[in-house]
Design a protein around this motif. Structure first.
Motif, PDB file in Angstrom:
ATOM      1  N   ALA A 327       0.803  -1.246  -0.108  1.00 36.13           N
ATOM      2  CA  ALA A 327      -0.028   0.074  -0.021  1.00 36.13           C
ATOM      3  C   ALA A 327       0.925   1.272  -0.030  1.00 36.13           C
ATOM      4  O   ALA A 327       0.443   2.391  -0.669  1.00 36.13           O
ATOM      5  CB  ALA A 327      -0.864   0.095   1.092  1.00 36.13           C
ATOM      6  N   GLU A 328       2.161   1.279   0.388  1.00 34.75           N
ATOM      7  CA  GLU A 328       2.827   2.307   0.429  1.00 34.75           C
ATOM      8  C   GLU A 328       3.468   2.716  -0.723  1.00 34.75           C
ATOM      9  O   GLU A 328       3.110   4.033  -1.145  1.00 34.75           O
ATOM     10  CB  GLU A 328       4.107   2.169   1.459  1.00 34.75           C
ATOM     11  N   VAL A 331       0.420   4.190  -2.461  1.00 35.52           N
ATOM     12  CA  VAL A 331       0.041   5.804  -2.337  1.00 35.52           C
ATOM     13  C   VAL A 331       0.859   6.576  -2.877  1.00 35.52           C
ATOM     14  O   VAL A 331       0.643   7.770  -3.613  1.00 35.52           O
ATOM     15  CB  VAL A 331      -0.356   5.925  -0.702  1.00 35.52           C
ATOM     16  N   TRP A 415     -10.381  10.039   1.153  1.00 34.82           N
ATOM     17  CA  TRP A 415      -9.665   9.766  -0.095  1.00 34.82           C
ATOM     18  C   TRP A 415      -9.875  11.001  -1.066  1.00 34.82           C
ATOM     19  O   TRP A 415      -8.880  11.056  -1.994  1.00 34.82           O
ATOM     20  CB  TRP A 415     -10.250   8.553  -0.680  1.00 34.82           C
TER      21      TRP A 415
ATOM     22  N   LYS B 188       1.307   9.763  12.520  1.00 36.21           N
ATOM     23  CA  LYS B 188       1.338   8.576  11.959  1.00 36.21           C
ATOM     24  C   LYS B 188       1.310   7.427  12.825  1.00 36.21           C
ATOM     25  O   LYS B 188       0.564   6.527  12.924  1.00 36.21           O
ATOM     26  CB  LYS B 188       2.617   8.267  10.854  1.00 36.21           C
ATOM     27  N   THR B 197      -4.587  -1.239  10.544  1.00 34.97           N
ATOM     28  CA  THR B 197      -4.908  -1.677   9.043  1.00 34.97           C
ATOM     29  C   THR B 197      -5.083  -0.405   8.086  1.00 34.97           C
ATOM     30  O   THR B 197      -4.765  -0.387   7.039  1.00 34.97           O
ATOM     31  CB  THR B 197      -5.965  -2.629   8.683  1.00 34.97           C
ATOM     32  N   ARG B 200      -2.070   1.634   7.331  1.00 29.98           N
ATOM     33  CA  ARG B 200      -1.228   0.889   6.523  1.00 29.98           C
ATOM     34  C   ARG B 200      -1.923   1.236   5.089  1.00 29.98           C
ATOM     35  O   ARG B 200      -1.260   1.537   4.021  1.00 29.98           O
ATOM     36  CB  ARG B 200      -1.162  -0.502   6.738  1.00 29.98           C
ATOM     37  N   GLN B 201      -3.271   1.328   5.019  1.00 31.74           N
ATOM     38  CA  GLN B 201      -3.807   1.395   3.871  1.00 31.74           C
ATOM     39  C   GLN B 201      -3.648   2.839   3.200  1.00 31.74           C
ATOM     40  O   GLN B 201      -3.944   3.137   2.292  1.00 31.74           O
ATOM     41  CB  GLN B 201      -5.554   0.998   3.925  1.00 31.74           C
ATOM     42  N   VAL B 202      -3.262   3.957   4.414  1.00 31.05           N
ATOM     43  CA  VAL B 202      -3.101   5.200   3.750  1.00 31.05           C
ATOM     44  C   VAL B 202      -1.470   5.484   3.497  1.00 31.05           C
ATOM     45  O   VAL B 202      -1.099   6.500   3.307  1.00 31.05           O
ATOM     46  CB  VAL B 202      -3.354   6.108   4.630  1.00 31.05           C
ATOM     47  N   GLY B 203      -1.197   4.303   3.346  1.00 30.57           N
ATOM     48  CA  GLY B 203       0.468   4.303   2.827  1.00 30.57           C
ATOM     49  C   GLY B 203       1.353   4.368   4.111  1.00 30.57           C
ATOM     50  O   GLY B 203       2.308   4.762   3.511  1.00 30.57           O
ATOM     51  N   ASN B 205       4.338   2.937   6.412  1.00 29.03           N
ATOM     52  CA  ASN B 205       4.735   1.608   6.609  1.00 29.03           C
ATOM     53  C   ASN B 205       5.078   1.618   8.181  1.00 29.03           C
ATOM     54  O   ASN B 205       6.002   2.073   8.828  1.00 29.03           O
ATOM     55  CB  ASN B 205       6.531   2.007   6.077  1.00 29.03           C
ATOM     56  N   ARG B 208       8.303   0.188   9.816  1.00 31.93           N
ATOM     57  CA  ARG B 208       9.390   1.186  10.044  1.00 31.93           C
ATOM     58  C   ARG B 208       9.003   2.109  11.235  1.00 31.93           C
ATOM     59  O   ARG B 208       9.841   2.642  11.880  1.00 31.93           O
ATOM     60  CB  ARG B 208       9.446   1.851   8.557  1.00 31.93           C
TER      61      ARG B 208
END
Lengths: 499, 316
Positions: A327-328, A331, A415, B188, B197, B200-203, B205, B208
């Motif tokens: 997903a990273e 995006v 979104w 974040k 979840t 993670r879906q908004v990008g 990591n 990390r």
């Protein structure tokens, strides 16, 4: 003479400063199916929750079979004869199917100090067979089931209690056609046996087809109750929204789309459901993906976004063919994904609306110092809250306190706020009322015109036919047919390739 | 009226500063109870000094808690960091080496915890309970079965006179506050704590980010250990033995929910640590037995958790 089963008089419910119900009078009669409809936040689910003991009423009184009715919780309500199938997850993931069905009733299967799981599983299997549910083992853990299957188990659970009143709260939009027939079979069976059913739904055609009476709520107040023969869809929509929304519901153009491919899936195979699947999504295209709920379309959405491991093949985006592995990366390649599982995946439920919408704009709202500019961020959030008319008393209101449709608007706003080029929408209008749906469709069309590519995964065929430039129908993880946009395309033509 | 109360309660400013007012209230209570002795400058300085080490470790813990990861081994980690720092000093006779040793030790233990949690797919809380016992054994082994490590008291006093403990605390809290409250990094972390979840879906990591959160918690542990050495100039089997409870109590009293998320507040660590120090010191001044003080702190802990959970339920 019709026998009244449940009477609600002057029901009020306040959530802090929000008045969710204002003096609502509502009656349920034996042998009838009652439809309860209204815009998002109109108070439908709250009324159902008050009747079924999820929330206590702030004021007002209820009577069931002529006796005062004031259940302390859902369990007491179930024992008293009122069961509810809630809008979102109403089961416990770590327990098995059978354990979920008989939750709170385990003593029935006691064998000395232990539980007779063999007997419990057999009884669960028996109930599922009676309702025509196949392919689910009573010993399977709920977390291993998909959303539709979990909903089916809730239906079994409700059926087990043999309720006098069954409340079905926006459940059908999570079910495919086959599963809907199971539910409606049960609804009519209960009504025929002299019980009653309350259906809460945004699908007006469905309500008109199955309900004997239709009660319309608006802003927490009861507008009117219509008999089945008295109502037509246009009139109901007008009563719900307060204006005529019949015209221009879906886009009417045949604009087409650019030839530029922005997303390409090349023979992808995933661990679950998808087998050698290929597709190309173009700039300015709305590509629809349809099929039965277990055809793999929801897994496909995740796989394209890097949320489902791909065993073979690849997903590439943009002119540089950037491979999407998580997903990273998605995006960073300007992709967005609206999951179907709203409460579990798309929202931080115990966080405010502000934090949820702001979550896609951390980079965009940075100031020169590298820190977040609160001014920019507030504007970023406010634009969506106002634009999508999210009903809340403040941006700091917790998302969990919103109605289902308003939660969906928060997902949409989150979104849309950021200028993504490729948007994967998995059932984006699920649980959303007709007025907001209309606005969402307009927004989708605006995005298309602005050159954005949309992958619209949907279980509503009219939505796919009305909004998409192309529709791929899936069956058993692969494409069974491709349809191009046409004013002559009908649901019937498509259904033949779904089953 | 009801509406006004709700609006006040949901105001982020109010929720941020509410624990501060609780702390002041407690201070006034003990001031009245002890006939003013509690708020004598000498005693207040003592309270602040007592709170510094806990405040540092608790501030780091808030960063970690914000991701919805709790550790029950903050005390054990601080003790090991103290021993590493002490050995670094004894080997080099350098206070800089001591401080770096403490920080390095803290970071190593915290990164080990999150690394193992990922590798073994085990919840951090469960792992930290195992760590608690393990670190105790390591502590005993490093102290050669229970001997004391004594440092040069004059040198430690010199560091104290330079106001290094207070400086460490101020700088660390300010840096953490900027990171957690105003930077994309902190936001974040809080989102991870609210729904992993979804984040993670908004990008984001998440792996990390978790490593960074634990690294910061490790720095807090290290600095807390260094301040402890500066104050006591010695390390024994009993060093920081109440740290675990103090840190947990401080974080919760300061207003950070145990389940983390967007309500995590950096100042929780400091205000919570001050409240814990006020409570311990105040109860001791009014003549309550040490055993009873522990019991009262335990009851306080349970009550605050129950109240904070209740508050969340009401708001939800």
């Amino acid at each position: 003479m019709e026998k009244v089963l449940l009477t609600c008089k002057g029901i009020c419910k306040d959530f802090g400063i929000t008045k969710a119900l204002k003096n609502v009078d509502f009656t349920v009669t034996r042998g009838k199916v009652c439809g309860l409809i209204g815009e998002n936040g109109s108070g439908k689910s709250t009324l159902a929750a008050v009747i079924s003991g999820i929330y206590p009423a702030t004021a007002g009184m209820m009577e069931l079979n002529g006796q005062p009715w004031k259940p302390k919780d859902m369990m007491e309500s179930q024992r008293g004869g009122i069961s509810i199938i809630v809008q979102e997850a109403g089961t416990i993931g770590r327990l098995t199917v059978a354990e979920n069905i008989f939750l709170g009733q385990e003593s029935r299967f006691r064998k000395g100090f232990l539980l007779d799981y063999k007997k419990m599983n057999a009884k669960a299997g028996e109930l599922m067979d009676e309702l025509g549910i196949q392919g689910i083992s009573p010993q399977t853990r709920m977390m291993q089931l998909n959303m539709q299957e979990r909903k089916l188990i809730e239906i079994v659970k409700a059926y087990y209690y043999a309720p006098q009143i069954l409340i079905v709260d926006e459940t059908t939009n999570a079910l495919s056609h086959a599963e809907r027939s199971i539910l409606f079979g049960l609804i009519h069976k209960l009504a025929d046996e002299g019980n009653a059913v309350i259906i809460i739904s945004h699908d007006i055609e469905e309500v008109l087809e199955h309900c004997d009476t239709i009660t319309i709520l608006k802003d927490g107040e009861l507008m009117t109750t219509l008999e089945q023969g008295q109502a037509n869809p246009r009139q109901i929509k007008e009563l719900m929204v307060g204006r005529d929304v019949e015209e221009g519901f879906y886009r009417t153009d045949m604009d087409g789309y650019s030839e530029e491919v922005v997303l390409k899936a090349d023979n992808i195979t995933t661990l679950r459901e998808i087998m050698n699947f290929s597709l190309e999504l173009h700039k300015g295209e709305i590509l629809g993906i349809g099929g039965l709920s277990d055809c793999g379309m929801h897994t496909l959405g995740k796989a394209l976004y890097g949320e489902e491991p791909i065993l073979l093949g690849s997903v590439k985006v943009g002119k540089d063919d950037v491979e999407i592995k998580n997903a990273e990366a998605a995006v960073l390649s300007r992709m967005a994904y609206m999951s179907k599982d709203r409460d579990e995946e798309s929202l931080a439920m115990n966080s405010p609306i502000y934090e949820n919408i702001a979550s896609t704009g951390y980079q965009k709202n940075k100031s020169r110092s590298g820190l977040i500019s609160l001014k920019k961020e507030k504007q970023y959030v406010d634009t969506q809250v106002k634009g999508l008319k999210i009903r809340c008393y403040s941006n700091h209101q917790l998302v969990s306190a919103l109605s289902g449709g308003n939660k969906q608007k928060v997902v949409f706003g989150k979104w849309i706020a950021r200028d993504f080029d490729i948007i994967i929408m998995d059932c984006p209008t699920r649980g959303v009322d007709i007025g907001v749906k209309y606005e969402m469709y307009n927004l989708m069309y605006e995005l298309k015109k602005a050159g954005k590519a949309i992958l619209l995964i949907g279980e509503e065929l009219p939505e796919l036919i009305g909004m998409c430039d192309r529709i791929l129908i899936m069956k058993q993880g692969a494409v069974s047919k491709e349809f191009l946009r046409s004013p002559d395309l009908t649901e019937k033509e498509i259904i033949d390739y779904m089953i | 009226m009801k509406e006004k109360i709700l609006k006040i309660r949901e105001n982020p400013f109010v929720s941020y500063f509410f624990p501060f007012f609780v702390m002041l209230l407690l201070m006034l209570l003990f001031a009245a109870w002890t006939g003013g002795r509690f708020i004598m400058p000498r005693n207040l300085t003592l309270v602040v000094n007592q709170a510094l080490a806990v405040g540092l470790v608790a501030t780091g813990a808030v960063v970690m808690f914000s991701t919805s990861r709790m550790s029950a081994a903050m005390g054990g980690s601080t003790a090991i960091a103290c021993i590493i720092g002490a050995y670094a000093f004894l080997t080099t006779n350098s206070t800089a080496a001591m401080i770096l040793g403490c920080i390095g030790g803290g970071i190593f233990i915290m990164l080990l915890a999150i690394g193992l949690s990922r590798l073994l797919r085990m919840d951090v809380m469960i792992l930290s309970i195992i760590f608690m016992t393990l670190l105790l054994a390591v502590q005993q082994w490093l102290l050669d079965g229970g001997k004391n490590l004594s440092l040069d008291y004059a040198k430690m006093k010199e560091l104290q006179n330079m106001n290094l403990p207070l400086t460490f605390c101020a700088v660390f809290v300010i840096v953490c506050m900027i990171l957690l409250e105003f930077s994309p990094f902190g936001r974040k972390l809080k989102l991870i704590g609210s729904n992993e979840t979804c984040s993670r879906q908004v990008g984001i990591n998440t792996q990390r980010m978790l490593a960074w959160a634990f690294l910061i918690a490790g720095i807090g542990v290290g600095l807390g250990a260094a301040v402890t050495l500066m104050r006591s100039a010695t390390v024994s089997q009993n060093t920081v033995n109440s740290m675990n409870m103090d840190v947990m109590l401080a974080v919760v009293l300061g207003g950070t929910p145990v389940r983390g998320g967007t309500n995590a507040k950096v100042f929780s660590g400091v205000w919570g640590a001050m409240t814990v120090a006020i409570l311990t010191n105040g109860l001791s001044m009014v003549g309550i037995d040490a055993v009873w003080i522990q019991a009262i702190r335990g009851i306080f802990f349970i009550a605050v958790i129950a109240l904070s959970e209740k508050r969340s339920d009401v708001l939800a």
